[in-house]
Design a protein around this motif. Structure first.
Motif, mmCIF file in Angstrom:
data_model
loop_
_atom_site.group_PDB
_atom_site.id
_atom_site.type_symbol
_atom_site.label_atom_id
_atom_site.label_comp_id
_atom_site.label_asym_id
_atom_site.label_seq_id
_atom_site.Cartn_x
_atom_site.Cartn_y
_atom_site.Cartn_z
ATOM 1 N N GLU A 60 42.595 81.135 28.963
ATOM 2 C CA GLU A 60 41.288 81.773 28.756
ATOM 3 C C GLU A 60 40.127 80.887 29.154
ATOM 4 O O GLU A 60 38.972 81.290 29.044
ATOM 5 N N GLY A 61 40.400 79.666 29.617
ATOM 6 C CA GLY A 61 39.350 78.688 29.794
ATOM 7 C C GLY A 61 38.565 78.814 31.082
ATOM 8 O O GLY A 61 38.802 79.672 31.933
ATOM 9 N N SER A 62 37.600 77.898 31.216
ATOM 10 C CA SER A 62 36.898 77.667 32.469
ATOM 11 C C SER A 62 37.588 76.508 33.171
ATOM 12 O O SER A 62 38.249 75.685 32.536
ATOM 13 N N ILE A 63 37.433 76.423 34.488
ATOM 14 C CA ILE A 63 38.101 75.364 35.224
ATOM 15 C C ILE A 63 37.119 74.682 36.167
ATOM 16 O O ILE A 63 36.328 75.342 36.854
ATOM 17 N N VAL A 64 37.162 73.349 36.166
ATOM 18 C CA VAL A 64 36.286 72.510 36.967
ATOM 19 C C VAL A 64 37.152 71.642 37.867
ATOM 20 O O VAL A 64 38.101 71.002 37.403
ATOM 21 N N GLU A 65 36.829 71.620 39.162
ATOM 22 C CA GLU A 65 37.549 70.765 40.106
ATOM 23 C C GLU A 65 36.875 69.402 40.179
ATOM 24 O O GLU A 65 35.644 69.313 40.324
ATOM 25 N N ILE B 299 43.397 77.813 45.464
ATOM 26 C CA ILE B 299 42.872 77.969 44.102
ATOM 27 C C ILE B 299 41.381 78.298 44.139
ATOM 28 O O ILE B 299 40.911 79.201 43.437
ATOM 29 N N GLU B 300 40.645 77.594 44.980
ATOM 30 C CA GLU B 300 39.210 77.869 45.106
ATOM 31 C C GLU B 300 38.955 79.300 45.578
ATOM 32 O O GLU B 300 38.141 80.034 44.992
ATOM 33 N N LYS B 301 39.646 79.715 46.641
ATOM 34 C CA LYS B 301 39.420 81.052 47.196
ATOM 35 C C LYS B 301 39.869 82.145 46.235
ATOM 36 O O LYS B 301 39.248 83.209 46.156
ATOM 37 N N SER B 302 40.951 81.888 45.507
ATOM 38 C CA SER B 302 41.456 82.894 44.575
ATOM 39 C C SER B 302 40.451 83.160 43.462
ATOM 40 O O SER B 302 40.164 84.321 43.129
ATOM 41 N N PRO C 95 41.692 60.934 44.149
ATOM 42 C CA PRO C 95 42.244 60.229 45.302
ATOM 43 C C PRO C 95 42.909 61.176 46.291
ATOM 44 O O PRO C 95 43.273 62.311 45.951
ATOM 45 N N ALA C 96 43.058 60.728 47.523
ATOM 46 C CA ALA C 96 43.697 61.539 48.556
ATOM 47 C C ALA C 96 45.081 61.994 48.103
ATOM 48 O O ALA C 96 45.784 61.281 47.383
ATOM 49 N N ASP C 97 45.462 63.187 48.536
ATOM 50 C CA ASP C 97 46.781 63.760 48.244
ATOM 51 C C ASP C 97 46.992 64.056 46.771
ATOM 52 O O ASP C 97 48.132 64.122 46.297
ATOM 53 N N THR C 98 45.910 64.253 46.028
ATOM 54 C CA THR C 98 46.010 64.649 44.627
ATOM 55 C C THR C 98 45.067 65.819 44.379
ATOM 56 O O THR C 98 44.111 66.043 45.126
ATOM 57 N N VAL C 99 45.339 66.563 43.339
ATOM 58 C CA VAL C 99 44.395 67.569 42.850
ATOM 59 C C VAL C 99 44.234 67.350 41.357
ATOM 60 O O VAL C 99 45.210 67.084 40.647
ATOM 61 N N VAL C 100 42.991 67.441 40.898
ATOM 62 C CA VAL C 100 42.690 67.223 39.491
ATOM 63 C C VAL C 100 41.692 68.279 39.039
ATOM 64 O O VAL C 100 40.674 68.509 39.702
ATOM 65 N N PHE C 101 41.996 68.915 37.918
ATOM 66 C CA PHE C 101 41.110 69.909 37.340
ATOM 67 C C PHE C 101 40.882 69.599 35.868
ATOM 68 O O PHE C 101 41.717 68.957 35.211
ATOM 69 N N ARG C 102 39.754 70.070 35.374
ATOM 70 C CA ARG C 102 39.462 70.018 33.937
ATOM 71 C C ARG C 102 39.354 71.458 33.450
ATOM 72 O O ARG C 102 38.584 72.256 33.988
ATOM 73 N N VAL C 103 40.137 71.795 32.447
ATOM 74 C CA VAL C 103 40.110 73.132 31.862
ATOM 75 C C VAL C 103 39.398 73.042 30.525
ATOM 76 O O VAL C 103 39.755 72.220 29.664
ATOM 77 N N THR D 79 53.909 73.145 36.306
ATOM 78 C CA THR D 79 52.998 72.460 35.380
ATOM 79 C C THR D 79 51.554 72.693 35.789
ATOM 80 O O THR D 79 50.684 72.922 34.933
ATOM 81 N N LEU D 80 51.282 72.657 37.078
ATOM 82 C CA LEU D 80 49.940 72.996 37.554
ATOM 83 C C LEU D 80 49.627 74.455 37.253
ATOM 84 O O LEU D 80 48.576 74.772 36.682
ATOM 85 N N MET D 81 50.522 75.362 37.617
ATOM 86 C CA MET D 81 50.250 76.788 37.496
ATOM 87 C C MET D 81 49.930 77.197 36.061
ATOM 88 O O MET D 81 48.989 77.962 35.813
ATOM 89 N N LEU D 82 50.697 76.687 35.099
ATOM 90 C CA LEU D 82 50.508 77.116 33.720
ATOM 91 C C LEU D 82 49.271 76.502 33.068
ATOM 92 O O LEU D 82 48.910 76.885 31.959
ATOM 93 N N ALA D 83 48.626 75.576 33.764
ATOM 94 C CA ALA D 83 47.342 75.052 33.275
ATOM 95 C C ALA D 83 46.165 75.861 33.794
ATOM 96 O O ALA D 83 45.055 75.757 33.254
ATOM 97 N N LEU D 84 46.377 76.652 34.826
ATOM 98 C CA LEU D 84 45.281 77.369 35.468
ATOM 99 C C LEU D 84 44.883 78.593 34.646
ATOM 100 O O LEU D 84 45.728 79.413 34.295
#
Length: 574
Positions: A509-514, A336-339, A518-526, A399-404
């Protein structure tokens, strides 16, 4: 299981990965649904889907909440590669209907607010295309042969292929022809099946022809094109030998060295010309009517893929790194970061995808052991995916993909959680890969099985006769549309909810913040229009607590409130 004591700290600044675009062109955030025409809906009852069948089911897609429909090829074709061997780019194969049926489909889709994207196959034609038939009848060195990649063979009598290239489908990438005098003659290049000869894109007439084809379909009213093998049109000068893998879907060798048949810089000139044609059809000041192109470009690293979506080329390119990523937190974060970094560098949206007609469906793929190479088909004698784990992870991944922020592509039936047909008997397989590799590669038939509409109808509602060009697995009955429609927590209703909230909160259309998590999780704010939406995914073995005050908007598994179980994703506010 234990619950991780650490809670999410939502007060942290986080790392901004992407800022929302300043313009709101529809394609920057569109959700586009792929239909494989052979397998969507069969109005005639002959066992193969058709255009009238697609048209009859368009209201279903409107209610699902997507923005556009991408149709795999429906052109006149001998169907050696399920329509990706085109004999006439301006007409419809009779198994699918007529050109009037295509026009009616476009009209009906537009009346429902849906756009239509059609597949374009420019790397090769069918060997039954009029141009290739004329080339076979002509002499070596003739203008007719120059439209394709004809070459003299090596060896004393030309008995060896011009180089050592292998076909993506297995076997040599060259076939020798018999000349008019009955003697063995030149060889022609086919990076895929022998019935799919490669065009010579150095010939101006080829370029003129495809520009004319673009205009033909734009005049009919289509809203854009998905371009097949977009990275393959130009070959390296001299056609040097290549010792790397020829599997177009495996980027491993591309990371180490540059293949002479893929991703040559000369392709970009072609697409700049195409973009100018599409732009000429746009309405000034109304980006809701933009005509678009999406590239199928299996290239690496991401910076090479981003070159296809520079402002004067493609609008979108599939994110195959995301599709191929392992179900691990660190892998997801990295891709996600590299993309975003690569696509933002050229001002393009990142376009996410998890399944299509060429890969094992993600409801099956994610049920395999984590970290295994992605198989090219799964058969009855192979290790079988864990269906429960696979569907659970597939729902979380979507669910992750459609939030990005960016665009997203869905493949027909994934909204039902359809798996691959992993027990299909070999005698039903039609993918040329299966035959050309002697069964070593099973190929793509498992993901192309006809859609399931009604549990207790013939062919699960695909038609009224029960005929199907590929057999459907029994499990499709319990997953059919009529078994999930209106059923709380079904996969179909999850997709409908995700698409509705995505649209309401303008997540695409949003901005995304990583955020640190906790370990083994990913969390973003859109962030979009002063609203903040959080998406969290738990890929670990233990549940963890969401932050206090979290209000769940939707979760991939039912019953999530304050604790996020394993293999689950959630959208929430705080």
């Amino acid at each position: 299981m234990t619950v991780t004591s650490a809670k999410l700290d939502l007060s942290q600044t986080g790392t901004t990965l992407h800022r929302g675009a300043t313009d709101s062109a529809w394609w920057r955030s569109a959700v586009i649904y792929q239909i494989y025409p052979r397998s969507w809906a069969d109005a005639k009852g002959g066992g193969v889907g058709d255009l009238k069948g697609i048209t009859s089911r368009l209201p279903y897609l409107h209610d699902l909440g997507i923005d556009a429909v991408w149709l795999s090829p429906f052109y006149t074709s001998p169907q050696a590669d399920a329509g990706y061997d085109v004999a006439d780019y301006r007409d419809i194969d009779p198994i699918f209907g007529t050109l009037d049926d295509a026009k009616s489909l476009v009209t009906q889709a537009h009346s429902l607010g849906l756009r239509i994207i059609v597949d374009l196959v420019p790397n090769h034609s069918s060997d039954e295309h009029e141009w290739f038939k004329a080339a076979l009848a002509a002499e070596p060195g003739s203008p007719e042969r120059d439209l394709y990649m004809f070459r003299e063979g090596k060896g004393e009598n030309g008995e060896e292929p011009p180089n050592n290239w292998q076909s993506v489908f297995g076997g040599p990438a060259w076939t020798r022809v018999t000349e008019a005098d009955g003697q063995p003659g030149q060889w022609y290049l086919h990076l895929f099946d022998p019935k799919q000869p490669d065009f010579n894109w150095q010939n101006p007439r080829v370029r003129e022809e495809f520009e004319s084809i673009l205009k033909f379909w734009l005049d009919i009213g289509v809203d854009g094109f998905r371009v097949d093998v977009a990275h393959g049109l130009i070959k390296q000068e001299g056609l040097p030998d290549w010792t790397g893998a020829m599997n177009m879907l495996d980027l491993t060798d591309m990371e180490k060295q540059h293949p002479p048949m893929w991703d040559q810089d000369g392709v970009h000139e072609i697409y700049r010309d195409w973009r100018a044609i599409l732009d000429s059809y746009n309405t000034t000041g109304d980006d809701s009517k933009d005509r678009i192109m999406c590239a199928e470009a299996w290239v690496d690293p991401p910076s090479r893929a981003a070159a296809f979506v520079r402002p004067d080329e493609f609008h979108q390119a599939f994110n195959f790194d995301f599709l191929q990523g392992a179900w691990r937190a660190e892998d997801l974060r990295e891709v996600i970061e590299k993309s975003y970094a690569a696509n933002d560098s050229v001002g393009a949206p990142t376009t996410w995808v998890l399944s299509n007609h060429d890969v094992v469906r993600h409801a099956s793929r994610l049920g395999l052991p984590i970290g295994r190479p992605r198989p090219n088909g799964i058969g009855a004698d192979d290790e079988q995916p864990d269906a429960v784990v696979g569907l659970r992870r597939a729902r979380a991944a979507t669910t992750l993909m459609l939030a990005l922020p960016g665009g997203s592509y869905l493949y027909q039936g994934e909204e039902l959680g359809l798996p691959d047909h992993t027990s299909m008997p070999d005698e039903f397989r039609q993918d040329p890969t299966f035959a050309r590799t002697g069964g070593k590669e099973l190929g793509r038939d498992g993901c192309r099985v006809p859609m399931a509409w009604e549990k207790d109808s013939p062919a699960f509602g695909f038609n009224t006769t029960g005929e199907t060009w590929l057999p459907q697995p029994e499990v499709y009955g319990s997953l059919a549309v009529d078994q999930q429609d209106g059923v709380e927590d079904s996969t179909l209703e999850l997709y409908r909810t995700l698409l509705r909230i995505r649209r309401e909160r303008d997540l695409g259309e949003g901005s995304i913040v990583e955020l640190d998590s906790p370990a083994d999780t990913v969390v973003f704010r859109v962030e979009c229009r002063a609203e903040q939406t959080y998406v969290a995914v738990n890929l670990g073995s233990d549940p963890f607590e969401l932050s206090s005050g979290a209000t769940v908007l939707v979760s991939s598994e039912p019953g999530v409130t304050t604790t996020l179980p394993t293999d689950t994703a959630v959208w929430f506010t705080a």
